[in-house]
Motif scaffolding. Structure first.
Motif, PDB file in Angstrom:
ATOM      1  N   ASN A 181      -3.190   5.060   1.569  1.00 12.67           N
ATOM      2  CA  ASN A 181      -4.093   3.983   1.981  1.00 12.67           C
ATOM      3  C   ASN A 181      -3.745   3.393   3.343  1.00 12.67           C
ATOM      4  O   ASN A 181      -4.288   2.367   3.722  1.00 12.67           O
ATOM      5  CB  ASN A 181      -4.102   2.883   0.912  1.00 12.67           C
ATOM      6  N   TRP A 182      -2.820   4.028   4.043  1.00 10.51           N
ATOM      7  CA  TRP A 182      -2.533   3.580   5.402  1.00 10.51           C
ATOM      8  C   TRP A 182      -3.702   3.967   6.289  1.00 10.51           C
ATOM      9  O   TRP A 182      -4.105   5.136   6.349  1.00 10.51           O
ATOM     10  CB  TRP A 182      -1.245   4.223   5.921  1.00 10.51           C
ATOM     11  N   SER A 183      -4.234   3.020   6.979  1.00 11.95           N
ATOM     12  CA  SER A 183      -5.463   3.211   7.750  1.00 11.95           C
ATOM     13  C   SER A 183      -5.329   4.310   8.799  1.00 11.95           C
ATOM     14  O   SER A 183      -4.445   4.282   9.649  1.00 11.95           O
ATOM     15  CB  SER A 183      -5.848   1.896   8.443  1.00 11.95           C
ATOM     16  N   LYS A 202       0.826  -1.201   0.000  1.00 10.45           N
ATOM     17  CA  LYS A 202       0.000   0.000   0.000  1.00 10.45           C
ATOM     18  C   LYS A 202       0.859   1.249   0.000  1.00 10.45           C
ATOM     19  O   LYS A 202       1.946   1.278   0.576  1.00 10.45           O
ATOM     20  CB  LYS A 202      -0.911   0.016   1.238  1.00 10.45           C
ATOM     21  N   GLN A 236     -15.727   7.851   9.800  1.00  9.00           N
ATOM     22  CA  GLN A 236     -16.031   6.426   9.784  1.00  9.00           C
ATOM     23  C   GLN A 236     -15.908   5.821  11.179  1.00  9.00           C
ATOM     24  O   GLN A 236     -16.655   4.900  11.532  1.00  9.00           O
ATOM     25  CB  GLN A 236     -15.088   5.695   8.822  1.00  9.00           C
ATOM     26  N   LYS A 237     -14.979   6.340  11.963  1.00  9.98           N
ATOM     27  CA  LYS A 237     -14.730   5.769  13.293  1.00  9.98           C
ATOM     28  C   LYS A 237     -15.693   6.294  14.355  1.00  9.98           C
ATOM     29  O   LYS A 237     -16.147   5.535  15.217  1.00  9.98           O
ATOM     30  CB  LYS A 237     -13.281   6.051  13.728  1.00  9.98           C
ATOM     31  N   ASP A 256     -15.365   7.186   0.545  1.00  8.01           N
ATOM     32  CA  ASP A 256     -14.118   6.660   1.101  1.00  8.01           C
ATOM     33  C   ASP A 256     -14.256   5.176   1.427  1.00  8.01           C
ATOM     34  O   ASP A 256     -15.248   4.750   2.034  1.00  8.01           O
ATOM     35  CB  ASP A 256     -13.729   7.426   2.368  1.00  8.01           C
ATOM     36  N   ALA A 257     -13.255   4.408   1.023  1.00  5.03           N
ATOM     37  CA  ALA A 257     -13.251   2.984   1.354  1.00  5.03           C
ATOM     38  C   ALA A 257     -13.160   2.809   2.862  1.00  5.03           C
ATOM     39  O   ALA A 257     -12.492   3.583   3.559  1.00  5.03           O
ATOM     40  CB  ALA A 257     -12.067   2.301   0.670  1.00  5.03           C
ATOM     41  N   LEU A 258     -13.827   1.788   3.380  1.00  2.44           N
ATOM     42  CA  LEU A 258     -13.849   1.556   4.824  1.00  2.44           C
ATOM     43  C   LEU A 258     -12.453   1.308   5.384  1.00  2.44           C
ATOM     44  O   LEU A 258     -12.178   1.615   6.545  1.00  2.44           O
ATOM     45  CB  LEU A 258     -14.764   0.367   5.145  1.00  2.44           C
ATOM     46  N   LYS A 259     -11.573   0.768   4.540  1.00  4.85           N
ATOM     47  CA  LYS A 259     -10.220   0.469   5.005  1.00  4.85           C
ATOM     48  C   LYS A 259      -9.423   1.721   5.341  1.00  4.85           C
ATOM     49  O   LYS A 259      -8.398   1.652   6.024  1.00  4.85           O
ATOM     50  CB  LYS A 259      -9.465  -0.346   3.949  1.00  4.85           C
ATOM     51  N   LEU A 260      -9.878   2.904   4.855  1.00  5.23           N
ATOM     52  CA  LEU A 260      -9.169   4.142   5.158  1.00  5.23           C
ATOM     53  C   LEU A 260      -9.322   4.537   6.622  1.00  5.23           C
ATOM     54  O   LEU A 260      -8.502   5.261   7.166  1.00  5.23           O
ATOM     55  CB  LEU A 260      -9.681   5.275   4.263  1.00  5.23           C
ATOM     56  N   ASN A 261     -10.426   4.051   7.239  1.00  4.63           N
ATOM     57  CA  ASN A 261     -10.626   4.289   8.665  1.00  4.63           C
ATOM     58  C   ASN A 261     -10.560   5.773   9.009  1.00  4.63           C
ATOM     59  O   ASN A 261      -9.861   6.186   9.945  1.00  4.63           O
ATOM     60  CB  ASN A 261      -9.575   3.515   9.463  1.00  4.63           C
TER      61      ASN A 261
END
Length: 271
Positions: free
Chosen positions: A125-127, A121, A193-194, A184-189
């Motif tokens: 894309n680091w969460s 990554k 989203q949090k 935003d993709a959920l993996k972006l956290n």
């Protein structure tokens, strides 16, 4: 009307507006820290932003997705190439220590966009850390760059102004993350989203309060400058209050990114 809309869209898509915001914040640093105008610093910041942001936005489209090059895309590539030449010219005009900061910004841009190693990554894309990377990068370009090139000491005032600038960018990015929540993709956290939109807005209001509080820590700060910072805080609060995932692209990409320009204009007229 469609002709003017196309021009306006190109202005935003080509990163000229975000580059203008960077230019404005560098000029604000000059005014806040009593630094003489430095053409090399502001022009390097402006042109470097055009190149950096276009590289971040369009690298994947051109390198991985192999999209067809539209006329607009070709013009953006040409603009980015000319901006790269201009950025390199003004980079050579910077002092040696400032060049190190500029080179560091280049590395961050590259690693933010491209993976460190194949099939890994990139930093984008680091969460959970995107917002902090962007804020630190903007502090580096809009505060540290002019301070180092002016050979100022890292006094407590400079440090506090750096913190204030970080908070300012952090609040702007929270608005972006609220608006981009559906995309935003959920993996972006991301923060919304949090913790959700409402708590994200509460965090933003706390940041705005801290941003205004830090304005106290400037020697010989005038009442007019504090009033301007208070007005900017109200504008940030308004954009935060009305931010939601249904806002159109101009809300963030133009209106919110115009706040630094408004701040600069107010300082030049009333500061």
């Amino acid at each position: 009307m469609k002709y003017f809309k196309n021009i306006f869209d190109f202005y935003i898509q080509s990163s000229l507006h975000v580059a203008l915001a960077v230019y404005a914040l560098i000029r604000i640093t000059f005014l806040k820290l009593n630094i003489s105008y430095d053409e090399a610093v502001v022009c390097f910041g402006f042109y470097g932003t055009v190149v950096g942001y276009n590289f971040i936005k369009y690298d994947e489209l051109a390198r991985i997705k192999k999209v067809k090059l539209s006329n607009t895309f070709q013009i953006i590539i040409a603009l980015s190439f000319v901006s790269a030449l201009a950025a390199f010219y003004y980079y050579l005009e910077l002092k040696i220590n400032t060049k190190l900061i500029g080179f560091g910004a280049l590395l961050v841009t590259i690693f933010y966009t491209l993976p460190f190693f194949p099939n890994k990554k990139n930093m984008r894309n680091w969460s959970g850390i995107k917002i902090y990377l962007v804020a630190f990068a903007w502090v580096g370009v809009t505060v540290l760059l002019p301070v180092i090139n002016a050979e100022l000491d890292f006094s407590i005032v400079v440090i506090l102004k750096s913190i204030q600038r970080f908070v300012f960018i952090f609040v702007l990015m929270l608005i972006f993350e609220i608006i981009d929540l559906p995309f935003d993709a959920l993996k972006l956290n991301t923060i919304p989203q949090k913790i959700g939109i409402n708590r994200t807005k509460q965090l933003s209001y706390i940041g705005i309060g801290l941003f205004l509080f830090l304005e106290y820590f400037k020697p010989n700060s005038s009442l007019s400058q504090f009033a301007i910072t208070s007005l900017i805080s109200l504008i940030l609060g308004g954009f935060t209050y009305f931010a939601n995932s249904k806002r159109n692209k101009y809300y963030s990409s133009f209106c919110v990114e115009s706040v630094p320009v408004i701040w600069l204009l107010l300082l030049l007229i009333f500061g």
